[in-house]
Scaffold this motif. Sequence first.
Motif, PDB file in Angstrom:
ATOM      1  N   HIS A  62       0.853  -1.184   0.000  1.00 39.31           N
ATOM      2  CA  HIS A  62       0.000   0.000   0.000  1.00 39.31           C
ATOM      3  C   HIS A  62       0.889   1.234   0.000  1.00 39.31           C
ATOM      4  O   HIS A  62       1.769   1.362   0.834  1.00 39.31           O
ATOM      5  CB  HIS A  62      -0.893  -0.018   1.250  1.00 39.31           C
ATOM      6  N   GLU A  64       1.215   5.218   0.518  1.00 41.46           N
ATOM      7  CA  GLU A  64       0.555   6.340   1.173  1.00 41.46           C
ATOM      8  C   GLU A  64       1.399   7.595   1.028  1.00 41.46           C
ATOM      9  O   GLU A  64       2.610   7.515   0.909  1.00 41.46           O
ATOM     10  CB  GLU A  64       0.368   6.056   2.666  1.00 41.46           C
ATOM     11  N   GLY A  65       0.757   8.715   1.068  1.00 41.88           N
ATOM     12  CA  GLY A  65       1.455   9.986   1.029  1.00 41.88           C
ATOM     13  C   GLY A  65       0.450  11.115   0.950  1.00 41.88           C
ATOM     14  O   GLY A  65      -0.729  10.895   0.656  1.00 41.88           O
ATOM     15  N   VAL A  68      -1.417  11.329  -2.544  1.00 40.84           N
ATOM     16  CA  VAL A  68      -1.993  10.145  -3.177  1.00 40.84           C
ATOM     17  C   VAL A  68      -3.470  10.358  -3.507  1.00 40.84           C
ATOM     18  O   VAL A  68      -3.916  10.051  -4.618  1.00 40.84           O
ATOM     19  CB  VAL A  68      -1.785   8.883  -2.307  1.00 40.84           C
ATOM     20  N   ALA A  69      -4.232  10.880  -2.582  1.00 42.85           N
ATOM     21  CA  ALA A  69      -5.660  11.093  -2.825  1.00 42.85           C
ATOM     22  C   ALA A  69      -5.874  12.056  -3.992  1.00 42.85           C
ATOM     23  O   ALA A  69      -6.743  11.836  -4.848  1.00 42.85           O
ATOM     24  CB  ALA A  69      -6.351  11.615  -1.564  1.00 42.85           C
ATOM     25  N   GLU A  72      -5.141  10.234  -7.228  1.00 40.97           N
ATOM     26  CA  GLU A  72      -6.217   9.308  -7.569  1.00 40.97           C
ATOM     27  C   GLU A  72      -7.438  10.028  -8.127  1.00 40.97           C
ATOM     28  O   GLU A  72      -8.108   9.523  -9.018  1.00 40.97           O
ATOM     29  CB  GLU A  72      -6.584   8.456  -6.354  1.00 40.97           C
TER      30      GLU A  72
END
Length: 83
Positions: A62, A64-65, A68-69, A72
């Motif tokens: 996975h 994360e950072g 990232v959102a 996406e």
Amino acid sequence: MRIDDLGPLLRYHRERAGLSRRALSALSGVSETAIYDAEHGKPTVRLDTLLALLNVLNLSLHVEGPLVAEYERTLAPSDDAYA
């Protein structure tokens, strides 16, 4: 989880699955030497090697950072592109 924990985690899952390095090698297509290196945290283990091992051991990686959102939402290829 820290990157240093990945090797012991791989070994733990392999052993709990009742797999020898030879058996994991046969299932994953990864050499026994590369499995040993991954389990002992060798820093030059390739990402594709790790992903093959994770896949056979039913584990996932996975990412994360803080961005990232956003990625996406705005830049990630949509699933429709592959339909």
